[in-house]
Design an enzyme around this catalytic site. Structure first.
Site, PDB file in Angstrom:
ATOM      1  N   HIS A   1      -3.482   7.397   2.685  1.00  0.00           N
ATOM      2  CA  HIS A   1      -3.879   6.080   2.185  1.00  0.00           C
ATOM      3  C   HIS A   1      -5.269   5.776   2.738  1.00  0.00           C
ATOM      4  CE1 HIS A   1      -4.007   1.980   1.106  1.00  0.00           C
ATOM      5  NE2 HIS A   1      -3.722   1.492   2.304  1.00  0.00           N
TER       6      HIS A   1
ATOM      7  N   CYS B   1       0.815  -1.220   0.000  1.00  0.00           N
ATOM      8  CA  CYS B   1       0.000   0.000   0.000  1.00  0.00           C
ATOM      9  C   CYS B   1       0.847   1.267   0.000  1.00  0.00           C
ATOM     10  CB  CYS B   1      -0.930   0.012   1.204  1.00  0.00           C
ATOM     11  SG  CYS B   1      -2.096  -1.343   1.170  1.00  0.00           S
TER      12      CYS B   1
ATOM     13  N   ASN C   1     -10.245   0.272  -0.026  1.00  0.00           N
ATOM     14  CA  ASN C   1      -8.783   0.376  -0.013  1.00  0.00           C
ATOM     15  C   ASN C   1      -8.248  -0.159  -1.344  1.00  0.00           C
ATOM     16  OD1 ASN C   1      -6.051  -0.020   0.372  1.00  0.00           O
ATOM     17  ND2 ASN C   1      -6.253  -0.926   2.415  1.00  0.00           N
TER      18      ASN C   1
END
Ligand code: UT7
Length: 321
Positions: free
Chosen positions: A248, A114, A278
């Protein structure tokens, strides 16, 4: 001095939307649980044939046009992805072929999960600062839906697919003010995806993302908080100097904690996870692109980008847009 500045952005989301109510029919979960614990309402899911490459291409074309450039002006391609088209050629090389700009360096950054986009941005920043390239295409593109166990309610509700792209160009004023990268392999088992050529693994471990959510949550809040302090201190700034947080998009509760740390109201935070979930390395460029397109972020604003993910790997970028 040469700096890297953001010249253009682009994003792509697959057409198909999977809502929490759809997920209620697939696993033992509820819309209420997902919204309360994560902030996510829906996410986009790639169609058959849609891949990290096809989505990266869509986002890249938009970002290049937004920068007022032609594909041939791009001197470097970095694609951050944990769900690449193939082991090799890299998704970046395949994209370069589609853009018909053979010759420039092109590679994937698929190890920072990520945090991949921040890592890729930091690498591209170095190329531009060193006057090695003038314009760089930095992309985060993920088909997370292909690495999820759709019977595991603790992970399948969290992720979505998409791609975001940024064109960086050389400038004599910042731009990217500083980037800060970290990793800590002692927490390697907290978030992992086993696919690879290491020792043989059970199918579930090899094919599906595994996560100790609660542990990761606590680590993320602590490490990102420390990272803000580090980023601001490195530039002699305090938190009042940050105009926008581009986080994020893992969990609204992490985002709220990070906004509090920077003393920013949520109106000054680019939030997309309610609609996108996500999207791993795509989440920051997608959130950035949306906030710019909605004319929320203005030229001259100071942006704090941050991300945290498997590795563990995490990083920040302070940017004067
Ligand atoms: O992108 C990389 C970075 N990612 C992150 O930073 C993610 C960080 N972690 C998180 O966002 C959160 O930890 C989650 C959203 C993944 C989980 O939230 P949580 O508040 O930490 O829940 P939990 O894992 O502690 O689980 C609480 C309960 C458990 O039941 P018991 O043991 O208390 O009876 C779970 O089994 O919730 C249960 N649960 C669910 N219930 C309904 C877990 N998933 C679900 C679900 N629906 N989908």
């Amino acid at each position: 001095m040469t700096y890297a500045c953001i010249k253009g952005t682009g994003g792509y989301l697959p057409e198909k939307v999977l809502t929490n109510f759809d997920l209620e029919k697939m696993v033992d979960t509820t819309d209420q649980w997902i919204v309360e614990r994560t902030g996510i309402h829906r996410r986009h899911i790639a169609a058959v044939g849609e891949t990290a490459l096809s989505m990266a291409e869509q986002a890249a074309q938009i970002a290049i046009a937004d920068a007022g450039l032609e594909a041939r002006d791009v001197g470097l391609i970095i694609v951050a992805t944990t769900t690449p088209e193939k082991m090799f050629p890299s998704t970046a090389c395949l994209l370069q072929q589609r853009l018909q700009i053979a010759g420039c360096p092109a590679f994937d950054l698929n190890s920072a999960a990520c945090a991949g986009f921040i890592y890729a941005l930091a690498v591209a920043d170095q190329f531009i600062r060193n006057n090695t390239v003038k314009n760089a295409l930095v992309i985060g593109s993920e088909v997370m839906s292909k690495v999820l166990d759709w019977n595991d309610r603790s992970t399948c509700i969290l992720f979505g697919d998409g791609a975001g792209a940024v064109v960086l160009g050389a400038s004599d004023s910042p731009g990217i003010v500083s980037t800060h990268l970290h990793a800590d392999g002692t927490h390697k088992d907290v978030l992992s995806l086993g696919i690879g050529l290491g020792k043989p693994l059970a199918v579930e471990e090899a094919l599906y993302l595994k996560m100790s959510g609660n542990q990761l949550f606590k680590l993320a809040v602590k490490r990102l908080g420390d990272l803000f302090d580090e980023t601001l201190a490195a530039n002699g700034l305090d938190r009042s100097s940050v105009d926008w947080l581009i986080p994020h998009q893992a969990n609204i509760r992490i985002i709220q904690a990070m906004a509090k740390k920077l003393n920013l109201p949520l109106e000054r935070v680019a939030i997309t996870l309610q609609d996108q979930g996500n999207t791993s390395s795509a989440s920051i460029p997608l959130a950035l692109d949306k906030a710019i397109r909605e004319k929320k972020i203005k030229r001259g604003d100071r942006l704090m980008l941050e991300s945290f993910g498997g590795g563990l790997a995490w990083g920040s970028a302070l940017i004067k847009y």
